[in-house]
Design a protein around this motif. Structure first.
Motif, PDB file in Angstrom:
ATOM      1  N   ILE A  91       0.845  -1.201   0.000  1.00 41.53           N
ATOM      2  CA  ILE A  91       0.000   0.000   0.000  1.00 41.53           C
ATOM      3  C   ILE A  91       0.872   1.239   0.000  1.00 41.53           C
ATOM      4  O   ILE A  91       0.561   2.240  -0.636  1.00 41.53           O
ATOM      5  CB  ILE A  91      -0.924  -0.025   1.226  1.00 41.53           C
ATOM      6  CG1 ILE A  91      -1.827  -1.242   1.174  1.00 41.53           C
ATOM      7  CG2 ILE A  91      -1.698   1.266   1.355  1.00 41.53           C
ATOM      8  CD1 ILE A  91      -3.216  -1.026   0.791  1.00 41.53           C
TER       9      ILE A  91
ATOM     10  N   LEU B  79       1.945   1.837  -3.418  1.00 44.38           N
ATOM     11  CA  LEU B  79       0.801   2.338  -4.176  1.00 44.38           C
ATOM     12  C   LEU B  79       0.571   3.820  -3.878  1.00 44.38           C
ATOM     13  O   LEU B  79       0.372   4.624  -4.795  1.00 44.38           O
ATOM     14  CB  LEU B  79      -0.437   1.515  -3.808  1.00 44.38           C
ATOM     15  CG  LEU B  79      -1.756   1.924  -4.459  1.00 44.38           C
ATOM     16  CD1 LEU B  79      -1.672   1.749  -5.945  1.00 44.38           C
ATOM     17  CD2 LEU B  79      -2.909   1.116  -3.913  1.00 44.38           C
ATOM     18  N   LEU B  80       0.638   4.186  -2.591  1.00 47.39           N
ATOM     19  CA  LEU B  80       0.437   5.584  -2.215  1.00 47.39           C
ATOM     20  C   LEU B  80       1.501   6.472  -2.845  1.00 47.39           C
ATOM     21  O   LEU B  80       1.204   7.551  -3.358  1.00 47.39           O
ATOM     22  CB  LEU B  80       0.479   5.734  -0.692  1.00 47.39           C
ATOM     23  CG  LEU B  80      -0.792   5.364   0.055  1.00 47.39           C
ATOM     24  CD1 LEU B  80      -0.599   5.563   1.537  1.00 47.39           C
ATOM     25  CD2 LEU B  80      -1.948   6.217  -0.423  1.00 47.39           C
TER      26      LEU B  80
ATOM     27  N   VAL C 290       3.191   5.971  -5.563  1.00 46.84           N
ATOM     28  CA  VAL C 290       2.933   6.125  -6.998  1.00 46.84           C
ATOM     29  C   VAL C 290       1.753   7.057  -7.236  1.00 46.84           C
ATOM     30  O   VAL C 290       1.778   7.903  -8.139  1.00 46.84           O
ATOM     31  CB  VAL C 290       2.693   4.731  -7.623  1.00 46.84           C
ATOM     32  CG1 VAL C 290       2.190   4.867  -9.034  1.00 46.84           C
ATOM     33  CG2 VAL C 290       3.961   3.923  -7.600  1.00 46.84           C
ATOM     34  N   LEU C 291       0.719   6.947  -6.402  1.00 49.22           N
ATOM     35  CA  LEU C 291      -0.452   7.806  -6.578  1.00 49.22           C
ATOM     36  C   LEU C 291      -0.115   9.260  -6.275  1.00 49.22           C
ATOM     37  O   LEU C 291      -0.594  10.171  -6.959  1.00 49.22           O
ATOM     38  CB  LEU C 291      -1.593   7.344  -5.676  1.00 49.22           C
ATOM     39  CG  LEU C 291      -2.295   6.053  -6.063  1.00 49.22           C
ATOM     40  CD1 LEU C 291      -3.300   5.658  -5.016  1.00 49.22           C
ATOM     41  CD2 LEU C 291      -2.985   6.200  -7.397  1.00 49.22           C
ATOM     42  N   ILE C 292       0.715   9.478  -5.265  1.00 48.58           N
ATOM     43  CA  ILE C 292       1.103  10.857  -4.940  1.00 48.58           C
ATOM     44  C   ILE C 292       1.884  11.452  -6.101  1.00 48.58           C
ATOM     45  O   ILE C 292       1.665  12.586  -6.514  1.00 48.58           O
ATOM     46  CB  ILE C 292       1.942  10.898  -3.648  1.00 48.58           C
ATOM     47  CG1 ILE C 292       1.084  10.563  -2.441  1.00 48.58           C
ATOM     48  CG2 ILE C 292       2.560  12.274  -3.446  1.00 48.58           C
ATOM     49  CD1 ILE C 292       1.873  10.417  -1.166  1.00 48.58           C
TER      50      ILE C 292
ATOM     51  N   GLY D 211       2.041  10.377  -9.294  1.00 49.38           N
ATOM     52  CA  GLY D 211       1.391  10.354 -10.601  1.00 49.38           C
ATOM     53  C   GLY D 211       1.577   8.990 -11.234  1.00 49.38           C
ATOM     54  O   GLY D 211       2.720   8.552 -11.407  1.00 49.38           O
ATOM     55  N   VAL D 212       0.456   8.342 -11.545  1.00 44.49           N
ATOM     56  CA  VAL D 212       0.515   6.966 -12.033  1.00 44.49           C
ATOM     57  C   VAL D 212       1.092   6.929 -13.437  1.00 44.49           C
ATOM     58  O   VAL D 212       0.710   7.722 -14.289  1.00 44.49           O
ATOM     59  CB  VAL D 212      -0.899   6.343 -12.020  1.00 44.49           C
ATOM     60  CG1 VAL D 212      -0.859   4.939 -12.558  1.00 44.49           C
ATOM     61  CG2 VAL D 212      -1.464   6.363 -10.630  1.00 44.49           C
TER      62      VAL D 212
ATOM     63  N   TYR E 238      -3.256  13.282   2.310  1.00 40.83           N
ATOM     64  CA  TYR E 238      -3.548  12.400   1.161  1.00 40.83           C
ATOM     65  C   TYR E 238      -4.853  12.803   0.501  1.00 40.83           C
ATOM     66  O   TYR E 238      -4.961  12.873  -0.726  1.00 40.83           O
ATOM     67  CB  TYR E 238      -3.640  10.941   1.603  1.00 40.83           C
ATOM     68  CG  TYR E 238      -2.349  10.381   2.099  1.00 40.83           C
ATOM     69  CD1 TYR E 238      -1.146  10.923   1.681  1.00 40.83           C
ATOM     70  CD2 TYR E 238      -2.326   9.315   2.976  1.00 40.83           C
ATOM     71  CE1 TYR E 238       0.032  10.431   2.143  1.00 40.83           C
ATOM     72  CE2 TYR E 238      -1.143   8.799   3.444  1.00 40.83           C
ATOM     73  CZ  TYR E 238       0.037   9.367   3.023  1.00 40.83           C
ATOM     74  OH  TYR E 238       1.198   8.870   3.490  1.00 40.83           O
TER      75      TYR E 238
ATOM     76  N   ILE F  97      -4.412  15.902  -1.421  1.00 38.71           N
ATOM     77  CA  ILE F  97      -3.694  15.646  -2.672  1.00 38.71           C
ATOM     78  C   ILE F  97      -4.646  15.070  -3.713  1.00 38.71           C
ATOM     79  O   ILE F  97      -4.664  15.481  -4.872  1.00 38.71           O
ATOM     80  CB  ILE F  97      -2.509  14.694  -2.419  1.00 38.71           C
ATOM     81  CG1 ILE F  97      -1.401  15.416  -1.664  1.00 38.71           C
ATOM     82  CG2 ILE F  97      -1.970  14.150  -3.733  1.00 38.71           C
ATOM     83  CD1 ILE F  97      -0.215  14.558  -1.356  1.00 38.71           C
ATOM     84  N   VAL F  98      -5.482  14.115  -3.266  1.00 47.93           N
ATOM     85  CA  VAL F  98      -6.420  13.500  -4.207  1.00 47.93           C
ATOM     86  C   VAL F  98      -7.369  14.545  -4.779  1.00 47.93           C
ATOM     87  O   VAL F  98      -7.669  14.559  -5.969  1.00 47.93           O
ATOM     88  CB  VAL F  98      -7.222  12.387  -3.510  1.00 47.93           C
ATOM     89  CG1 VAL F  98      -8.338  11.904  -4.402  1.00 47.93           C
ATOM     90  CG2 VAL F  98      -6.325  11.243  -3.169  1.00 47.93           C
TER      91      VAL F  98
ATOM     92  N   GLY G  93      -1.913  13.227  -9.406  1.00 46.93           N
ATOM     93  CA  GLY G  93      -0.616  13.151  -8.751  1.00 46.93           C
ATOM     94  C   GLY G  93       0.200  14.389  -9.071  1.00 46.93           C
ATOM     95  O   GLY G  93      -0.204  15.229  -9.870  1.00 46.93           O
TER      96      GLY G  93
END
Lengths: 354, 515
Positions: free
Chosen positions: A270, A273-274, A276-278, A280-281, A317, A320-321, A327
């Protein structure tokens, strides 16, 4: 991506100015910190500066996290495989390194070979289920495989090797890269490995194989229709990703001298994953920036806020979302054209008013 | 469902194999043991099902993987506990809560009003932001000064653990209510009401231009009046209400606590969907990050309010009798003495844990099944799970259905938490273990399949209990003298292995349809 075709093709260095600048800044960082602290570059070179050593340590952790997140970005962001068992790759690297160095006293070169072999085997295990399950089911199956691995590590029967729920302690690190005495060398080595993997990944994504991986992410059925055996491409991405994550685990084991069983848990996946999401995927740069943001945020909040750190972390988080929808790097790429145009308009406005 | 044996052969073989496995497992135990194991499995399965069904409804219709579902389960347990053990805190919170809510019931009126306003210039924007800022500022001014009796986390003698213990002994002695000191009650009530009205109005002006204003009906006004009056009455009759709740039969109090918890959960879910999830439907993967963040926030909030130590919740009086004639040997005995345990095949069975919870689970299963199969809303939900765009194209207000489903899902999780609190106890990590169990159950049963969620939860619960039981009695391995005793880590491992096994044979789960 919009390419500016009006300019002539630039040479390799000019195209990668940002990367070169980053490497330069990161190479000078320990010495600059040392100067602020009052110790000369020679002292830093001899690992005598306290603060600079500490900053190096923090940076090494960020590099390790960045390598790990990079490998997750290849799998999830580029190829579109949502895996929840990614921590297994990392933990395999970390535990194998620890056990080989500690119990079998294998030389480092041989250890690296063993880790690479294990990483390939890991990728093949995931590859076994790859053609059967897709999408969220793949995520759950990989979570299952990783959980079994986690439980295996925690089991008392293997406690002599893995240390059961305490984890591996006191891993002897080879003298020439001992993180306690030769930290600066370790720092540059970790940086070099990170840059190496970053360049390999960039090359991979723009290679024909990488383009097919992107096509699989966008629409697997169409890629199949075009005659690509998607399984082979997915397996290639999986293997590369597994090797990278295992190398990250290897560095982690040597740097920390301890490996906790948490590295095999869902929390570690996780975390990737976080990150990468922060960042930018599917952007690759995003994994690096995300790793730095994640680690520094975590470190800073824990240091200055203590107990409520994860509350604030969660809030950040969510913000950010909501406000950086793709991201950091992804949103930047989307907006950069707007920003440039806005800047130009502003400049024109100022000139006109003069 | 028409049965096609040839086409569904792997599915039937797997189901048959699982049945054989459980029958063999049951044959290895004594009668009383397997009855207890079965009932315990049903109990764990029911709690898992309450979380899993909401998760699956939300995932099926909204495509949102709500990782905060376990946290909602935990919050439900804590809310139920608070209403049950500390009614004074609940009564104190009732007034500000209802008053703050009341303004939002008039959203239809506000939308109409906002449309009527002059569209010209920046007035609208200025009005909106001024209203929002004034409203929130009033809340920030009033709420910390509003007297609410609550435990002091720093002071251990007043901790929730102590209160649970005292409540269990029947010795509970609530502290006296706090007087209004820093603010007069009139200012507090009017200020909160005004703040709520202002905030609701400002929020309803967002995007009002593009939407068709819903018709204003008397229902809105009646609801508004009801909430306001109840809020004020709760303040006026604060002490009598508290002593009434304290002196009440605990079974009734438990029912009230559960309903309050579920209502709060439904409200929370509705707000969460409308404010946080709705902007993210176009970016599904970021919902994962959002719900993970929410989950972290929820856990931290619970830690900040109730503290870290684990505590228990006393069982309601209907299931707590230990006097004469207990443990009960027949249903009639059970009914007259309210026994906490019943004898079945010479085994002691706890009535609340092993009979009541499965019954509630079955009731919810039947209720939702009827809702899904026999109501208009259920029809829309089923259609939406199959093809969302088509339902939207047919002119159904999908947004409202989404909101309802999300709220229902969270409400179910909260109900599960409230039910599980007396049997499992309360801790900060109860949500994490449960969400993993629920995910595994859903994967086994079929992710978006409602009967699948029930079957998967049942299998997970049964398997865990079987492994725990065999951990005590041991499995003799044939042709050797070794008796294998499964260790505790094997309990979660067994369900995970079952999941991997099922998914490799049937990638869509036991009852899931091929996509």
């Amino acid at each position: 991506m919009i390419k500016d075709t009006s300019k002539p093709r630039q040479n390799y260095f000019n195209r990668n100015q940002g990367l070169a600048m980053t490497i330069l800044v990161l190479s000078l960082l320990p010495f600059v910190v040392g100067l602020f602290e009052g110790s000369s570059p020679v002292q830093v070179w001899l690992n005598e500066g306290g603060t600079s050593k500490f900053i190096e340590g923090l940076a090494i952790e960020i590099f390790i996290l960045a390598i790990f997140a990079l490998s997750y970005d290849l799998l999830f962001g580029i190829t579109g495989l949502l895996s929840l068992g990614h921590s297994m790759f990392f933990a395999t690297g970390a535990y194998l390194t620890g056990i080989l160095l500690k119990n079998f006293e294998t030389p480092l070169g041989l250890t690296i070979l063993w880790v690479l072999g294990a990483a390939v085997i890991n990728a093949l295990i995931f590859g076994l289920v790859l053609p059967r399950v897709k999408g969220i089911t793949f995520a759950l199956v990989t979570l299952g495989i990783a959980s079994v691995f986690h439980i295996l590590i925690m089991s008392r029967e293997l406690g002599d090797f893995t240390g059961a729920d305490v984890g591996l302690q006191r891993i002897p690190s080879p003298a020439f890269i001992n993180p306690a005495t030769e930290r600066l060398r370790f720092y540059f080595l970790a940086l070099a490995i990170l840059v190496f993997f970053f360049l390999v990944y960039k090359r991979f994504v723009s290679s024909p194989v990488g383009r097919v991986c992107v096509a699989i992410r966008e629409n697997e059925g169409r890629a199949l229709m075009l005659g690509y055996n998607t399984f082979v491409f997915k397996l290639a991405a999986l293997t590369l990703s597994s090797i990278t994550a295992s190398v990250a685990g290897l560095i982690h084991a040597i740097y920390q001298p301890i490996v906790s069983p948490n590295t095999a848990g869902l929390g570690y996946t996780i975390m990737a994953l976080l990150v990468v999401l922060i960042g930018g995927v599917g952007t690759l740069n995003g994994a690096l920036i995300g790793a730095a943001v994640y680690r520094l945020l975590d470190f800073g909040l824990r240091r200055y806020l203590g107990e409520v750190a994860s509350f604030v972390n969660g809030t950040i988080y969510i913000l950010i979302v909501l406000f950086l929808p793709y991201g950091i790097v992804g949103t930047w790429r989307l907006k950069s054209l707007d920003i440039r145009q806005g800047w130009k308009r502003l400049l024109g406005y100022v000139q006109k008013s003069k | 469902m028409n049965i096609n044996l040839k086409k569904d052969l792997p599915r039937w073989l797997t189901l048959f194999g699982l049945l054989v496995f459980f029958v063999i497992a049951a044959r290895g135990m004594e009668t009383k043991d397997w009855v207890i194991t079965l009932l315990r499995g049903l109990s764990v399965g029911s709690v898992t099902f309450l979380v899993a069904s909401g998760f699956s409804l939300i995932f099926g219709l909204l495509d949102v993987l709500n990782m905060a579902h376990g946290t909602m389960f935990m919050i439900g347990a804590y809310i139920t506990w608070t209403v049950y053990v500390r009614p004074d805190t609940f009564v104190d919170l009732l007034t500000p809560g209802l008053l703050l809510l009341s303004g939002f019931t008039l959203s239809a009126v506000w939308k109409r009003l906002a449309r009527g306003l002059k569209q010209k210039g920046n007035w609208r924007v200025i009005l909106r932001w001024v209203g929002l800022i004034v409203g929130i500022a009033a809340m920030i001014y009033i709420l910390p000064r509003y007297p609410i009796t609550i435990w002091d986390v720093g002071n251990y003698s007043q901790s929730p653990v102590t209160y649970s213990y005292l409540a269990d002994q029947g010795l509970i002695n609530l502290p006296p209510g706090l007087p209004f000191e820093e603010i007069s009650p009139l200012v507090a009530v009017l200020g909160l009401l005004a703040a709520s009205l202002l905030t609701a109005f400002s929020l309803s002006t967002f995007g009002a231009r593009s939407q068709v204003a819903p018709p204003v009906s008397w229902k809105n006004l009646i609801l508004f009046g009801f909430l306001t009056v109840t809020g004020v009455l709760a303040l006026v009759f604060n002490n009598p209400l508290t002593s009434f709740l304290t002196g009440m039969n605990t079974t009734l109090l438990f029912t009230i606590a559960l309903s309050v918890g579920v209502l709060a959960g439904v409200l929370l879910g509705s707000v969460m969907e409308a404010t946080l999830i709705r902007p993210l439907y176009s970016r599904p993967i970021y919902q994962l990050m959002l719900t993970l963040g929410l989950s972290a926030i929820g856990v931290e909030a619970v830690r900040a309010i109730w503290g870290r130590p684990e505590f228990v919740m006393p069982k309601p009086s209907l299931f707590a009798g230990v006097g004469d004639g207990c443990p009960a040997s027949s249903i009639a005995d059970l009914w007259t003495n309210h026994c906490s345990t019943i004898l079945l095949f010479d085994g002691r069975i706890r009535v609340y844990n092993e009979i009541f919870i499965p019954l509630v689970g079955l009731t919810v299963l039947a209720g939702i099944w009827i809702l899904l199969q026999r109501s208009r809303l259920g029809m829309i939900i089923r259609a939406g799970v199959q093809d969302r765009e088509m339902v939207e194209a047919l002119g159904i207000n999908v947004q409202r259905v989404f909101n309802t489903v999300f709220a229902t899902g969270v409400g179910l999780a909260v109900l599960g938490g409230g039910l599980a609190a007396p049997s499992m106890g309360l801790s900060n990590v109860m949500g994490e273990t449960l969400i993993l169990n629920a995910l595994i159950a859903l994967a086994i049963g079929g992710l978006t399949n409602f009967p699948g969620a029930a079957l998967g939860s049942l299998l997970v619960g049964l398997l865990q209990q079987v492994i725990i039981k065999y951990g005590a009695i041991g499995i003799p391995i044939p042709f050797t003298d070794i008796v294998f005793k499964p260790t505790p880590p094997l309990v979660p491992a067994s369900t995970v292995l079952l999941m991997v096994f099922v998914l490799l044979i049937l990638p869509n789960g036991l009852l899931g349809k091929k996509e």
